[in-house]
Design an enzyme around this catalytic site. Structure first.
Site, PDB file in Angstrom:
ATOM      1  N   GLU A  57       5.548  -3.322  -6.951  1.00 58.54           N
ATOM      2  CA  GLU A  57       6.388  -4.278  -6.233  1.00 58.54           C
ATOM      3  C   GLU A  57       6.743  -5.502  -7.069  1.00 58.54           C
ATOM      4  O   GLU A  57       7.878  -5.991  -7.030  1.00 58.54           O
ATOM      5  CB  GLU A  57       5.705  -4.711  -4.932  1.00 58.54           C
ATOM      6  CG  GLU A  57       5.764  -3.682  -3.813  1.00 58.54           C
ATOM      7  CD  GLU A  57       4.802  -2.529  -4.002  1.00 58.54           C
ATOM      8  OE1 GLU A  57       4.904  -1.536  -3.257  1.00 58.54           O
ATOM      9  OE2 GLU A  57       3.931  -2.632  -4.908  1.00 58.54           O
ATOM     10  N   HIS A 126      -1.618  -1.397   7.149  1.00 58.72           N
ATOM     11  CA  HIS A 126      -0.185  -1.117   7.230  1.00 58.72           C
ATOM     12  C   HIS A 126       0.411  -1.526   8.576  1.00 58.72           C
ATOM     13  O   HIS A 126       1.413  -0.960   9.003  1.00 58.72           O
ATOM     14  CB  HIS A 126       0.076   0.369   6.982  1.00 58.72           C
ATOM     15  CG  HIS A 126      -0.394   0.846   5.651  1.00 58.72           C
ATOM     16  ND1 HIS A 126       0.174   0.437   4.466  1.00 58.72           N
ATOM     17  CD2 HIS A 126      -1.401   1.683   5.302  1.00 58.72           C
ATOM     18  CE1 HIS A 126      -0.451   1.009   3.450  1.00 58.72           C
ATOM     19  NE2 HIS A 126      -1.424   1.774   3.936  1.00 58.72           N
TER      20      HIS A 126
END
Length: 323
Positions: A57, A126
């Site tokens: 990322e 998540h």
């Protein structure tokens, strides 16, 4: 149209209408996106416009920032918002700051899309709702589309913004369906919107808590309590005018926020109301947030940890005095 398809159509339009626009992120190409939003776009636009990235990322968000400074209009997809923490340095110290630190010489017309929220049994790592964190940062615009219409049209306005825009798409909403008004071609990404007018209490919310608030308002209406549902949808900058007008009229307020209560966007809104509208209130401000725990995996425990329609109904009854 589903919320998922609305997001896909928005991306397709952006790619079709502007050759400077491209999409990059993990699994956005061959796999079609973790939530199938980008399915089919690689075949349609090719690998130069739909770019699969490594699982890094910090690298691909940084690349997106560089591309934006160089004149491109990148759309960067981060699979889920918890992964955005790996790129926090790029988002905070670069994307949000470069325009200021360069004295306005450089703009960063970057859009970062990411999935947010809980409700799909994805467990503690998540199921975050971190949009309130990013709403703390000057230099960013933070959007949370809670309707199919906003999912369809917010991206166009975001790409037209010269500064970085973060769009948080709630994972539970991807399957939501609604009809689109063909007359609507864009939406204002600077204002909240009243989704249901009411006179007795204001319910301020966004994202997947919006349909819960609307369902609660429907039930309350049968009891003679008219709840006004305000879709915040823009978390930075907050639309004080719409929020204050609603609460001034109803004189009662519930803030529903899937983030944790401590340090949340709900806390910021409550503080602003207390500072500026204290004497307009007939009852204490109430907040309904996720429990202060990592989101559980077990279905019944996950539901217990999240804001639910029943809690909105009970809280509204208590504030209006009909419990």
């Amino acid at each position: 149209m589903t919320y998922r398809e609305a997001c896909r159509q928005a991306i397709r339009d952006a790619l079709t209408n502007d050759p400077r626009t491209f999409l990059m992120g993990e699994d956005v190409g061959l796999y079609g996106g973790c939530y199938a939003v980008t399915k089919g776009l690689l075949d349609e636009f090719g690998p130069s416009r739909i770019r699969d990235t490594p699982l890094a990322e910090s690298a691909f968000v940084g690349a997106g920032i560089g591309a934006a400074i160089a004149g491109m209009h990148p759309i960067v997809e981060i699979m889920t918002c918890n992964f955005s923490l790996l790129a926090l340095d790029q988002i905070l110290n670069n994307a949000a700051s470069i325009a200021h630190m360069s004295g306005g010489q450089f703009a960063v017309p970057l859009v970062i899309r990411m999935a947010t929220g809980a409700g799909r049994q994805l467990a503690a790592q998540h199921s975050h709702s971190l949009e309130g964190w990013y709403a703390h940062i000057p230099g960013l615009k933070v959007l949370a589309p809670g309707t199919v219409e906003d999912a369809r049209h917010m991206l166009r306005s975001a790409l037209a913004d010269p500064n970085p825009v973060l769009i948080f798409e709630h994972i539970v909403l991807y399957n939501a369906e609604d009809e689109l008004d063909p007359a609507v071609e864009s939406v204002d990404i600077g204002s909240a919107k009243i989704r249901r007018p009411g006179r007795d209490i204001s319910v301020l919310t966004y994202g997947n808590s919006l349909p819960k608030a609307l369902a609660a308002a429907e039930t309350l209406a049968k009891e003679g309590i008219e709840a006004e549902v305000v879709d915040l949808r823009v978390l930075r900058p907050l639309d004080n005018a719409t929020i204050f007008e609603s609460v001034t009229r109803t004189r009662r307020c519930i803030i529903v926020d899937e983030g944790w209560k401590s340090g949340s966007i709900s806390a910021e809104i409550a503080a602003r109301l207390s500072e500026d509208l204290f004497f307009e209130l007939d009852a204490p401000i109430r907040r309904i947030c996720s429990s202060e725990v990592p989101i559980p995996y077990s279905r019944h425990m996950e539901e217990a940890a999240l804001p639910q329609t029943s809690a909105i109904i009970e809280t509204a009854r208590s504030l209006v005095g009909r419990r």
